[in-house]
Design a protein around this motif. Structure first.
Motif, PDB file in Angstrom:
ATOM      1  N   VAL A 124       0.863  -1.173   0.000  1.00 17.96           N
ATOM      2  CA  VAL A 124       0.000   0.000   0.000  1.00 17.96           C
ATOM      3  C   VAL A 124       0.899   1.223   0.000  1.00 17.96           C
ATOM      4  CG1 VAL A 124      -1.896   1.159   1.162  1.00 17.96           C
ATOM      5  CG2 VAL A 124      -1.568  -1.294   1.424  1.00 17.96           C
ATOM      6  N   LYS A 166      -3.421  11.902   6.154  1.00 11.57           N
ATOM      7  CA  LYS A 166      -4.256  13.102   6.219  1.00 11.57           C
ATOM      8  C   LYS A 166      -5.545  12.720   6.908  1.00 11.57           C
ATOM      9  CE  LYS A 166      -2.585  14.684   1.795  1.00 11.57           C
ATOM     10  NZ  LYS A 166      -2.980  14.635   0.380  1.00 11.57           N
ATOM     11  N   ARG A 219      -9.065  12.332   7.664  1.00 15.01           N
ATOM     12  CA  ARG A 219     -10.231  12.604   6.838  1.00 15.01           C
ATOM     13  C   ARG A 219     -11.259  11.507   7.101  1.00 15.01           C
ATOM     14  NH1 ARG A 219      -9.900  12.585   0.373  1.00 15.01           N
ATOM     15  NH2 ARG A 219     -11.970  11.689   0.289  1.00 15.01           N
ATOM     16  N   ILE A 233     -13.699   8.563   6.633  1.00 11.30           N
ATOM     17  CA  ILE A 233     -13.733   7.526   5.606  1.00 11.30           C
ATOM     18  C   ILE A 233     -15.152   7.446   5.048  1.00 11.30           C
ATOM     19  CG2 ILE A 233     -13.448   5.070   5.186  1.00 11.30           C
ATOM     20  CD1 ILE A 233     -11.396   5.091   7.467  1.00 11.30           C
ATOM     21  N   ASP A 292     -18.095   3.175   0.663  1.00 12.28           N
ATOM     22  CA  ASP A 292     -18.501   2.899  -0.710  1.00 12.28           C
ATOM     23  C   ASP A 292     -19.246   1.562  -0.744  1.00 12.28           C
ATOM     24  OD1 ASP A 292     -15.255   1.921  -2.071  1.00 12.28           O
ATOM     25  OD2 ASP A 292     -16.770   0.762  -0.992  1.00 12.28           O
ATOM     26  N   SER A 314     -18.537  -1.436  -1.601  1.00 12.07           N
ATOM     27  CA  SER A 314     -17.886  -2.631  -1.068  1.00 12.07           C
ATOM     28  C   SER A 314     -17.936  -2.651   0.468  1.00 12.07           C
ATOM     29  CB  SER A 314     -16.437  -2.706  -1.547  1.00 12.07           C
ATOM     30  OG  SER A 314     -15.689  -1.646  -1.000  1.00 12.07           O
ATOM     31  N   ASP A 315     -17.901  -1.437   1.069  1.00 11.97           N
ATOM     32  CA  ASP A 315     -18.002  -1.388   2.524  1.00 11.97           C
ATOM     33  C   ASP A 315     -19.360  -1.892   2.995  1.00 11.97           C
ATOM     34  OD1 ASP A 315     -15.512  -0.165   3.537  1.00 11.97           O
ATOM     35  OD2 ASP A 315     -16.088   1.419   2.126  1.00 11.97           O
ATOM     36  N   VAL A 339     -21.390  -3.900   1.409  1.00 14.27           N
ATOM     37  CA  VAL A 339     -21.485  -5.348   1.190  1.00 14.27           C
ATOM     38  C   VAL A 339     -20.735  -6.084   2.305  1.00 14.27           C
ATOM     39  CG1 VAL A 339     -20.857  -7.258  -0.339  1.00 14.27           C
ATOM     40  CG2 VAL A 339     -21.673  -5.094  -1.300  1.00 14.27           C
ATOM     41  N   LEU A 340     -19.506  -5.656   2.580  1.00 10.51           N
ATOM     42  CA  LEU A 340     -18.700  -6.322   3.601  1.00 10.51           C
ATOM     43  C   LEU A 340     -19.396  -6.265   4.955  1.00 10.51           C
ATOM     44  CD1 LEU A 340     -16.091  -7.671   4.586  1.00 10.51           C
ATOM     45  CD2 LEU A 340     -15.118  -5.400   4.886  1.00 10.51           C
ATOM     46  N   ARG A 341     -19.922  -5.100   5.260  1.00 15.86           N
ATOM     47  CA  ARG A 341     -20.568  -4.949   6.553  1.00 15.86           C
ATOM     48  C   ARG A 341     -21.770  -5.883   6.676  1.00 15.86           C
ATOM     49  NH1 ARG A 341     -20.431   0.991   8.853  1.00 15.86           N
ATOM     50  NH2 ARG A 341     -18.245   0.518   8.458  1.00 15.86           N
ATOM     51  N   ILE A 377     -22.280  -8.679   5.020  1.00  9.24           N
ATOM     52  CA  ILE A 377     -21.783 -10.059   5.158  1.00  9.24           C
ATOM     53  C   ILE A 377     -21.334 -10.295   6.592  1.00  9.24           C
ATOM     54  CG2 ILE A 377     -19.941 -11.653   4.478  1.00  9.24           C
ATOM     55  CD1 ILE A 377     -19.964 -10.426   1.730  1.00  9.24           C
ATOM     56  N   SER A 378     -20.634  -9.328   7.154  1.00  8.57           N
ATOM     57  CA  SER A 378     -20.110  -9.495   8.501  1.00  8.57           C
ATOM     58  C   SER A 378     -21.226  -9.705   9.511  1.00  8.57           C
ATOM     59  CB  SER A 378     -19.279  -8.280   8.905  1.00  8.57           C
ATOM     60  OG  SER A 378     -18.216  -8.114   8.007  1.00  8.57           O
ATOM     61  N   TYR A 379     -22.232  -8.817   9.454  1.00 14.55           N
ATOM     62  CA  TYR A 379     -23.325  -8.958  10.411  1.00 14.55           C
ATOM     63  C   TYR A 379     -23.991 -10.324  10.275  1.00 14.55           C
ATOM     64  CZ  TYR A 379     -23.477  -4.349  12.563  1.00 14.55           C
ATOM     65  OH  TYR A 379     -23.184  -3.251  13.317  1.00 14.55           O
TER      66      TYR A 379
END
Lengths: 313, 313, 515
Positions: free
Chosen positions: A10, A16, A18, A20, A23, A25-26, A28-30, A32-34
């Motif tokens: 990376v 900086k 800021r 977050i 988007d 993908s976040d 979707v991931l969230r 799936i996680s729950y």
């Protein structure tokens, strides 16, 4: 620790601050996680719910249609059996509680003391002693020679001590404790020395109070190993004692129809009339309950304890 | 951690002893413990080379050389036990770590503290359970007549499965039970490691437009590498040792399942306790120690050559 | 932690140490009387009757031998393991050890040194009556290993302990058997099928855990092979001889097609669902299930049938007409009692072996002691009826009021009374058995096992893997499984062990001029 690994792949510019932005993908991931965490948590809890509901079901229903999530034909019969003739289970409780409390207290003290000494960098023998302890995880005499030694030579068969002593400590817990000690700044030891305190006082008065998470973690491990003990009991106690440790008592109940009847002796019934399935489940609940209740009280310490011990290992 | 190690000069041994006598004393209880319960029985492993009887004792019994080993090798049992023990441990390590990391990563996505706490507690629950109880639960889920799984199959009109006769499905069952029991605990370790990752890395990743997947791939997972390696190495140290309680309480004396479920510990236990056979069982135990010792030493040597920081000792 | 807390902790440790001491060594050597502890099998009763009896008995023992008796129980839970572990532990608190050659590992434990070798002088001096009685029958040879006596046999008590099936005559009649009589092992298939079809609550034959009867029951009735009781490999008896050729050692595990036939029958039964699918993981009380009509067959020996099954079935399942099919009934291939089905040994670690023998002698041979120890206190534990039978007082419930001494290690015919609970057809059954039964021909054979011990251990390992699966019909291809098992047995040196036993038989037969 190994911060170079973190940067791999990376391109990191100067940080900086800021917010977050989420988007797609976040999201979707969230989701799936729950979902996954919920399912896995249910998977972990489900057997307990089934056990609990089985212990509250009627024997006939269990025999006919097996276990379910909800009690079938709700009844407290199984618990009545247990508490009508509570002698056995109360005796087992007392034995187990005394062993767990004393074993955890003494074991914890010895482990902490050893871990502290082994951690002290100015202790010239620490590597030798560490290896002396670690070696036992690599090499052991095996079941038969150990049994012969403890039972015949030490003469401990039939004594609660055979179980009590052998569970006091493990190399792993001492190593864990030694790692925990690293979280205590070495300056503390130094300042203690400057004040003229002896090594034991530095440990007992300065270090121990800073070790609460570690003590809680290792204490819980010890308490669990005492509470859940059945194997050493089967080897060293067997039927020599009237009151077997709780889990060994449970082991016999589960595996032997006769033991089940004896445990509710006094109730004048044939074994085929006993609600054996639900009785087993109720005994299991009764034998497990207390240690589960312990968890919420030490969760806070425990989680931070594991964290420190394992990550810094 | 600031290092303030006193410069170690070689002091005479007596002087070293005198200087650290308190620290030494603090180690004495643990040293005595390991001498009494781990070192003292070691010579008893001589039983493996004898036709043991108690009258003549361990060293007086007739010497038979490698006869006890010979049978183990000839019957193919040693190979079977080694294979099972190692394969189960590998499966536990691989699947266990994958699942623990997955759960930890997902837990990190959970924003609700309440949900996080509850789900963690739920996943932790199985860790508190004695092996005896695990066996009970498994039997009540899996058995043919009243098992919950077969009850479900019957309700949906299928043919019940004879789970306790089919050796082939037991590796799956045992691995699942192991994951059920250990994932909650293991994931806490990884979760803690994730919590320790510098937040600015995530922010930077977000600025670079990384998706949630890329964030995990390039920030989270690399940061977990050290923890992962340490945990794997630690478990490799006990690759020849199985979790006796789990296997015994799940399988017991069911010979139909031994092909895929018998590990060194269960086999030794059966030999000693149901077959009264101390010699062969000690031979197995000795082999286990020696082979395990060689494995760990080799692995450690290799790791040390690759990266000294990760070596166990 | 401040100083006070440290002191507290120290005090706790100290207190624990003290209580630990109290736990450990409560037994102190006392001058008189000597405490003798007898290890017996069973669950220690909690109804107080045992203690009441012991008080009376001990008053007598005190007078007769300045001794007191106490019992130590190996509970039925996990008893095989617990029995061996107890003996292995070398516990010096136990003096007398109940044992048996056919079900309680007597030979193995004698060989391992758990029992004290009993010299002739010692027996004559301390157990004179027992010595004389066993000697008169010439039975001391039955208890010898390498020329030394290791236990006193229960050789003066008539009983049949040959195994078989208990089944229900009423069900068998309905299943189509004439007079409800089943005469062949394989005919049970029909009975089982009928139970399966008509009695949904019952298993045709509910068995718990490893039980070899499905195989041995068939083998006994379909071969003339007779098992050598002296050689055990774990729970198995690996060697047989044939009636036709009694001096050649063979094995039904290794030779012949009968094992396969037996395994195939077992597989057929398994497919019918004769036993529960998870029989190997099941440990229930199948005897009680038989009484409750939850199983069509219960498997045990004649003595159990005559003294318990008939009586219990007649009260709990009136009209059930309990029957007994003994294994080997087809061809008369079974033995009379072997005399060491129960026996008493002295612990190698006993501090008072002489006294222990004295106490044993007094229990075994003094009528009043014998009655107390076996049956309890007259009037409360048992009564003698007008016709001289042993019965129970009003309101006595055998399931909760039992004395529970379980003295099966030296009963004597002359002190026994017929019981009101005996099967009414006892005489008939005994006569039928007497007509068929063979005497065990190898009572005096001594097998030297030291050399083959490791091999026997290996054989035990192989058998305990394959036999349970064969007996419950769990192999898809029994023929392949048997071939595999035989190959493994051969690999671990079965033939060497056989040859060694053969040599012992040859020497024994030659010495006695039998061959």
């Amino acid at each position: 620790m190994h911060s170079s690994d973190l940067a791999e792949g990376v391109g990191i510019g100067p940080a900086k601050p800021r917010a977050i932005k989420l988007d797609r993908s976040d999201v979707v991931l969230r989701t799936i996680s729950y979902v996954t965490i919920t399912l896995f948590a249910l998977f972990c809890v489900l057997p307990f719910i089934m056990m609990l509901s089985a212990s509250l079901s009627s024997e006939a229903e269990i025999r006919r249609s097996g276990f379910g999530i909800l009690p079938k034909d709700f009844t407290l019969t199984a618990y009545e059996y247990i508490f009508n003739a509570p002698r056995q289970i109360v005796g087992s409780y007392i034995v187990t509680i005394v062993m767990t409390v004393c074993g955890t207290a003494i074991g914890l003290f010895v482990i902490a003391m050893t871990g502290y000494a082994l951690h002290r960098r100015d202790f010239p023998f620490r590597n030798h002693i560490s290896f002396f302890i670690y070696f036992t995880t690599l090499f052991s005499a095996g079941l038969a020679p150990t049994f012969l030694w403890v039972a015949r030579d030490l003469g401990l068969r039939g004594s609660y001590l055979a179980v009590f002593l052998q569970l006091l400590m493990t190399p792993w817990l001492i190593i864990l404790m030694k790692n925990f000690m690293r979280t205590v700044p070495y300056e503390i030891v130094e300042s203690g020395k400057v004040d003229g305190a002896g090594d034991f006082r530095i440990f007992a008065q300065l270090c121990l109070p800073m070790m609460k998470p570690a003590l809680a973690t290792i204490g819980l491990f010890l308490a669990l190993s005492y509470w859940n003990e059945w194997y050493l009991s089967s080897l060293y106690l067997g039927s020599t004692v009237e009151f077997k440790p709780l889990q060994y008592h449970l082991y016999n109940l589960i595996n032997t129809a006769n033991a089940l009847r004896n445990s509710v002796a006094g109730s004048n019934v044939s074994i085929t009339d006993l609600p054996s399935n639900t009785l087993k489940m109720a005994s299991a609940i009764v034998a497990t309950g207390p240690i589960l209740l312990l968890y919420p009280f030490i969760q806070k310490y425990f989680v931070s304890g594991i964290t420190i011990g394992a990550v810094k290992g | 951690m600031a290092a303030k190690v006193p410069v170690e000069r070689r002091k005479p041994l007596l002087r070293q002893l005198a200087d650290s006598k308190i620290l030494l004393l603090m180690c004495v209880p643990a040293i005595v413990f390991f001498i009494v319960f781990n070192y003292a029985p070691l010579p008893g492993a001589w039983i493996a080379f004898t036709n043991f009887n108690y009258r003549d004792g361990i060293f007086g019994s007739p010497f038979v050389g490698f006869k006890n080993f010979e049978f183990l090798i000839k019957s193919g049992q040693l190979w079977l036990l080694t294979r099972n023990t190692i394969l189960y441990n590998l499966a536990f390590i691989i699947f266990g770590n994958i699942l623990q990391i997955a759960i930890a990563v997902m837990l990190n996505e959970i924003r609700s503290t309440f949900f996080k706490k509850i789900s963690q507690a739920a996943m932790f629950l199985p860790f508190f359970i004695s092996a005896v109880l695990v066996g009970v639960i498994a039997f009540n889920l899996l058995n043919y007549d009243t098992g919950a799984i077969n009850a479900l199959i019957k309700q949906t009109g299928g043919d019940p499965i004879k789970i306790y006769s089919v050796a082939g499905i037991w590796p799956l069952i045992i691995i699942m039970v192991h994951l059920w029991q250990s994932t909650g605990y293991g994931s806490i370790v990884y979760f803690a490691a994730i919590m320790g990752i510098d937040r600015s890395l995530y922010e930077a990743a977000a600025i670079d437009g990384a998706s949630a997947w890329q964030r995990i791939r390039y920030v989270t997972l690399p940061s977990l590498k050290p923890t992962f390696i340490i945990l794997v190495l630690f478990s490799l140290g006990s690759i020849m040792h199985g979790n006796f309680g789990l296997f015994w309480n799940l399988v017991g004396n069911n010979a139909a399942l031994f092909k895929t479920t018998d590990i060194i510990e269960t086999s030794v236990y059966r030999m000693v306790l149901t077959q009264n056979n101390f010699t062969t069982s000690t031979a197995v135990g000795l082999y286990q120690s020696l082979f395990g010792f060689a494995l760990v030493m080799t692995a450690n040597w290799i790791v040390r050559r690759i990266n000294k920081d990760y070596a166990l000792f | 932690m401040n100083r006070r807390n440290i002191i507290k902790l120290g005090a706790t440790i100290l207190a624990l140490g003290i209580s630990a001491n109290a736990l450990m060594g409560s037994v102190q050597a006392q001058d008189a009387p000597t405490e003798i502890t007898m290890l017996t099998m069973g669950n220690k009763p909690t109804n107080g009757r045992l203690e009441a009896m012991l008080e009376k008995l001990n008053a007598r023992l005190l007078e007769q031998a300045n001794a007191k008796l106490d019992l130590f129980y190996i509970e039925w839970a996990d008893w095989q393991t617990q029995y061996n572990v107890q003996l292995l532990s070398g516990d010096d608190n136990v003096d007398l050890i109940a044992t048996a050659t056919d079900w309680l590992f007597a030979w193995e434990n004698a060989e391992k040194g758990a029992f004290l070798p009993l010299s002739e002088e010692m027996l004559k001096a301390n157990a004179p009556k027992t010595w004389a009685q066993v000697d008169a029958k010439g039975h001391w040879d039955l208890t010898k290993l390498n020329g030394e006596i290791f236990f006193a046999p229960e050789d003066n008590y008539t009983q049949y302990t040959n195994h078989g099936f208990f089944y229900r005559g009423d069900w068998a009649t309905e299943a189509g058997f004439e007079n409800g009589e089943i005469t062949k092992f394989e005919d049970f298939t029909k009975y089982f099928e009928w139970v399966k079809a008509t009695k949904p609550d019952a298993y045709p034959w509910d068995i718990a855990g490893a039980n070899e009867a499905a195989l041995t029951g068939y083998l006994q009735g379909h071969t003339d092979l007779q098992t050598l009781q002296q050689v055990t490999a774990g729970n198995y008896f690996p060697f047989q001889t044939s009636e036709a050729d009694p001096y050649t050692v063979t094995s039904w595990y290794m030779q012949g097609d009968e094992l396969l036939a037996a395994a195939e029958l077992a597989k057929k039964w398994n497919d019918i669902g004769v036993w529960r699918e998870d029989a190997l993981n099941y440990d229930g009380d199948t005897r009680e299930e038989f009484y409750a009509a939850l199983t069509g067959v219960e498997q045990h020996h004649t003595q159990t049938y005559l003294t318990q099954i008939v009586d219990n079935m007649n009260t709990k399942q009136p009209g059930s007409d309990p029957r007994f099919f003994w294994f080997g009934k087809e061809n008369g291939n079974f033995f009379k009692d072997i005399f060491t089905h129960g026996a008493m040994a002295v612990s190698a670690n006993s501090k008072n072996p002489e006294k222990a023998l004295q106490v044993y002698d007094l229990i075994r041979n003094d009528k009043e002691n014998y009655m107390l120890f076996n049956f309890g206190i007259e009037g409360t534990d048992y009564i003698v009826t007008a016709d001289g039978k042993l019965g129970f007082p009003e309101g006595y419930d055998s399931s909760t009021d039992g004395l529970g001494t379980n003295y099966w290690w030296g009963r004597m015919d002359e002190f026994e009374l017929p019981k009101t609970s005996d099967a009414p057809n006892k005489a008939e059954i005994i006569a039928a058995l007497d007509a068929q039964a063979k005497d065990y021909p190898y009572s005096t054979l001594i097998v030297s096992k030291a050399a083959i011990d490791p091999t026997l251990a290996a054989i035990s390992g192989v058998l305990s893997e394959y036999i349970p699966q064969l007996q419950y019909g769990k192999f898809d291809d029994p023929a392949a499984a048997i071939a595999e098992m035989r190959q493994k047995l051969a690999d671990v040196g079965f033939e060497e062990a056989r040859a060694s036993v053969q040599a012992d038989i040859d020497a024994w037969a030659t010495a006695r001029g039998l061959k």
